[in-house]
Design a protein around this motif. Structure first.
Motif, mmCIF file in Angstrom:
data_model
loop_
_atom_site.group_PDB
_atom_site.id
_atom_site.type_symbol
_atom_site.label_atom_id
_atom_site.label_comp_id
_atom_site.label_asym_id
_atom_site.label_seq_id
_atom_site.Cartn_x
_atom_site.Cartn_y
_atom_site.Cartn_z
ATOM 1 N N PRO A 156 108.457 71.524 106.695
ATOM 2 C CA PRO A 156 108.722 71.633 105.247
ATOM 3 C C PRO A 156 107.563 71.134 104.394
ATOM 4 O O PRO A 156 107.207 71.763 103.394
ATOM 5 N N LEU A 160 105.140 73.258 101.877
ATOM 6 C CA LEU A 160 105.138 72.869 100.460
ATOM 7 C C LEU A 160 103.726 72.656 99.943
ATOM 8 O O LEU A 160 103.366 73.148 98.870
ATOM 9 N N SER A 167 105.657 70.224 93.107
ATOM 10 C CA SER A 167 106.095 69.408 94.240
ATOM 11 C C SER A 167 106.590 68.026 93.827
ATOM 12 O O SER A 167 106.829 67.180 94.688
ATOM 13 N N ILE A 170 111.698 68.229 94.833
ATOM 14 C CA ILE A 170 111.971 69.287 95.807
ATOM 15 C C ILE A 170 113.378 69.134 96.369
ATOM 16 O O ILE A 170 113.961 68.054 96.341
ATOM 17 N N PHE A 172 115.133 70.206 100.001
ATOM 18 C CA PHE A 172 115.062 70.822 101.323
ATOM 19 C C PHE A 172 116.474 71.190 101.749
ATOM 20 O O PHE A 172 117.360 70.339 101.807
ATOM 21 N N VAL A 198 112.999 74.400 99.447
ATOM 22 C CA VAL A 198 112.311 74.588 100.721
ATOM 23 C C VAL A 198 113.370 74.929 101.763
ATOM 24 O O VAL A 198 114.283 74.146 102.006
ATOM 25 N N CYS A 260 109.442 78.764 100.349
ATOM 26 C CA CYS A 260 109.404 77.833 99.218
ATOM 27 C C CYS A 260 109.636 78.633 97.939
ATOM 28 O O CYS A 260 108.993 79.667 97.736
#
Length: 316
Positions: A156, A160, A167, A170, A172, A198, A260
């Motif tokens: 991940p 990214l 960023s 984020i 995930f 992500v 992403c």
């Protein structure tokens, strides 16, 4: 990471050739032609990151830990054996995965109880990322033992930092549900999050997932498909979700995939005047720091730059 669709393990075909025979002393390993000995670690469960593709991404600290601990718990002993052979590691292996966890966990805890050390590794990347290993960590903590992370490769994060999307915030989400209806429901839950998403995806489901993403998240939303990270054929495909869905609609895709997706409303190349207008509007209801963060999420412009500009606008 543990999943039937998790990134495949690294292979020697994606790394530099082996240059030396493995040292045979206890706690030994090699890097290229140079042999090393590792000091015995303190009793603890060590969460050790391993490469996601290129075996050269292993860290020295990971090698020291794997070489000198008493036991390595891994998803598949055959997969971890490739890493062991490459660096001359001789530590005992035991399979530990969701299907045998209840049976093997007592052995791991007993090793710790007797003052030993255990390393936990996944087939590729950082353990506990999209896998159930957290249950072992909870049991180890409850038993009063130390847990020590040994950071390293992570799919991940690799995706990214190569994506070029905001960023600072984020989300995930691991693998989306396999079935279309459940997948669309999950995407709906993620749709308005002010964060870069992500997501892991299987090559065989990539086309249908991108089509659902474009429909649920927005056709114009910026995204990046990262494939085969750190391997020989690493690629980053960029565009809107609609463009990527069309690009992959009839494509034959191989390799491991991370998608992403930019936060809603992100402008990939924000005009300074647009950023000023957004900052001015945000400053009506927010302090400078909050306004800068808000506009950074919308535009992808660096938050520190926006904060400096917000202070200038307030002084006018």
């Amino acid at each position: 990471m543990t999943s039937s669709n998790a990134p495949s393990p690294p292979t020697d075909g994606d790394a530099e050739p082996q240059l030396a025979e493995a040292p045979r002393g206890e706690g030994g390993f090699h890097i290229g032609r140079q042999a090393f000995q590792a000091a015995k670690p303190q009793s603890a469960l060590y969460i050790v990151s391993t490469p996601i593709g290129n075996l050269g991404d292993i860290t020295v600290r990971a090698l020291e830990t794997l070489a000198a601990c008493d036991l390595i718990a891994c998803e598949d002993t055959r997969v971890t054996a490739t890493l062991m052979q490459r660096f001359g590691l001789r530590t005992a292996l035991t399979a530990y995965h969701e299907h045998n966890a209840a049976r093997v966990r007592p052995r791991l805890l007993a090793t710790l109880e007797n003052g030993g050390s255990v390393a936990l590794v996944s087939d590729a990347g950082t353990p506990l990322i999209s896998d159930p290993g957290y249950r072992l960590v909870r049991d180890v903590v409850e038993a009063g033992h130390r847990v020590v992370p040994i950071p390293g490769a992570s799919a991940p994060l690799a995706a990214l930092v190569g994506a070029g999307l905001p960023s600072d915030t984020i989300c995930f989400s691991g693998f989306l549900p396999h079935k279309g209806g459940q997948r669309r429901t999950r995407l709906g839950e993620l749709a308005r999050l002010p964060a870069t998403l992500v997501i892991f995806e299987s090559p065989r489901r990539l086309a249908s997932s991108l089509a659902d993403m474009a429909d649920v998240l927005g056709a114009d939303r910026e995204a990046v498909v990262a494939r085969e990270l750190t391997k020989r054929f690493e690629t980053f495909e960029r565009g809107t979700l609609a463009e990527l869905a069309e690009r992959y609609a009839d494509a034959t895709v191989k390799g491991e995939i991370v998608v992403c997706i930019a936060p809603p409303g992100v402008m990939t190349e924000a005009d300074p005047e647009d950023a000023d207008a957004l900052l001015t509007e945000a400053l009506n209801d927010m302090k400078a720091a909050a306004a800068a963060k808000h506009v950074a999420q919308m535009t992808g412009v660096d938050r520190k730059t926006l904060y400096k500009r917000a202070m200038e606008l307030k002084a006018q």
